[in-house]
Scaffold this active site. Structure first.
Site, mmCIF file in Angstrom:
data_model
loop_
_atom_site.group_PDB
_atom_site.id
_atom_site.type_symbol
_atom_site.label_atom_id
_atom_site.label_comp_id
_atom_site.label_asym_id
_atom_site.label_seq_id
_atom_site.Cartn_x
_atom_site.Cartn_y
_atom_site.Cartn_z
ATOM 1 N N HIS A 57 29.231 39.426 -25.848
ATOM 2 C CA HIS A 57 30.411 40.039 -26.541
ATOM 3 C C HIS A 57 31.634 39.014 -26.901
ATOM 4 C CE1 HIS A 57 34.086 42.553 -26.484
ATOM 5 N NE2 HIS A 57 33.408 42.612 -27.583
ATOM 6 N N HIS A 132 38.795 37.583 -33.527
ATOM 7 C CA HIS A 132 39.535 38.673 -32.296
ATOM 8 C C HIS A 132 40.803 38.297 -32.076
ATOM 9 C CE1 HIS A 132 37.843 40.168 -28.400
ATOM 10 N NE2 HIS A 132 38.090 41.229 -29.719
#
Length: 341
Positions: A57, A132
């Site tokens: 992930h 991110h």
């Protein structure tokens, strides 16, 4: 001391890939770098959508740049707060979801990569970066790292899932897609029937890379697969019990044909989770103590047309994640043995 810890971590994962000085491997020096090539013959013609495949992930987030601007995936309020240098340091603790580089993940057996990308403010050459919360490495550098591994391991297949795009116009998309072509060339697999994607077929065609592109631009390029072919339901919870219930429910609803399936075995922090564990970060606050329970769920699963397919995790090196997922494919062997009886 740091080097010793790294070796111990890799031994625990079974990812030491180079032989010892004697030229032989010890029982601890098991390697998942060629696990697809090592599957038994009868699994070579099983659709990839029926196999158990480990994934990560936010695969790229092993490094983020706290000196760069805050990413366009963040709210205006966070961007204002991030003007304070300490805030970016704390953001980094919650933006990083992996310890291992692409190469290290590949050697550990990871074959699915969750990728989120963005242009960077002030960058005039249309370069694209992983994102991110904070910016990561250039996408080009990551692609080249993956391609280098694939060249050395010609029977391994990877799934690159570009599922979030930020601050990207048509020119940015064209630049990124050209980079993908330049990086992988003939290794790219054209989009076609999911059920036709089998190891033997891909080996014969010398194809190793499936690119999923969650944007209408996929229609213009034969080597881009639509995002709908690889659904990845998201539980969005901090509770292990709710996560497992969600994973079971979405697996029961999985279409038996026409797509791959990603089980996101991850916990997602709430605002109050971050506030309570501000300094500890994602790994120490949420992942480390819950990952063993999540791995226990993985061990109970079975691959197949309606079973698990791709399973993703944060910090894939903290437990024996990749090996545990790969070993689920042994259950397909057992089915074959029972059928003969």
């Amino acid at each position: 001391m740091l080097a010793i810890r790294k070796v111990r971590r890799k031994l625990r994962m079974g990812t030491i890939c180079s032989p010892n000085p004697s030229g032989t491997k010890t029982s601890l020096e098991v390697c998942n770098a060629d696990w697809m090539a090592s599957l038994p013959t009868h699994l070579h013609n099983v659709p990839l959508s029926h196999l158990a495949i480990p994934g990560s992930h936010d695969s790229f987030s092993y490094w983020v740049d706290e000196k760069s601007p805050v990413g366009p995936d963040q709210t205006p309020a966070v961007k204002r707060l991030a003007r304070i240098s300490l805030v970016k340091k704390l953001m980094k603790k919650w933006s990083v979801t992996q310890n291992l580089s692409f190469r290290e993940q590949l050697e550990a057996g990871i074959r699915y990569f969750d990728l989120r990308v963005s242009s960077k403010p002030g960058d005039a050459d249309q370069e694209i970066f992983f994102i991110h919360g904070l910016f990561g490495i250039r996408v080009w550098d990551g692609l080249m790292e993956i391609d280098s591994f694939l060249t050395q391991h010609p029977r391994e297949i990877v799934f690159l899932d570009f599922n979030h795009f930020y601050a990207m116009d048509e020119a940015h998309h064209k630049h990124l897609i050209l980079r993908i072509q330049e990086a992988f060339g003939n290794k790219l697999c054209s989009a076609c029937s999911v059920e036709s994607m089998k190891l033997q077929t891909l080996w014969e065609k010398k194809c190793q890379v499936l690119i999923f592109y969650h944007c209408p631009f996929y229609k213009q390029y034969p080597f881009l697969w639509p995002g709908k072919k690889i659904p990845a339901p998201w539980a969005n919870t901090t509770s292990v019990s709710k996560l497992i219930l969600f994973l079971e429910t979405t697996l029961s609803e999985r279409a038996p044909r026409g797509s791959f399936h990603v089980s996101q075995a991850i916990l997602t922090p709430r605002v109050k989770t971050i506030a309570r564990g501000l300094v500890g970060g994602l790994k120490n606050t949420l992942v480390h103590r819950n990952l063993p329970a999540i791995l226990d769920w993985v061990k109970t699963q079975k691959p197949g047309a309606t079973g698990v397919n791709i399973i993703t995790s944060d910090f894939v090196d903290l437990v024996d994640f990749a090996t545990t997922v790969i070993e689920l494919n042994n259950l397909l062997q057992e089915d074959r043995a029972l059928a003969k009886c």
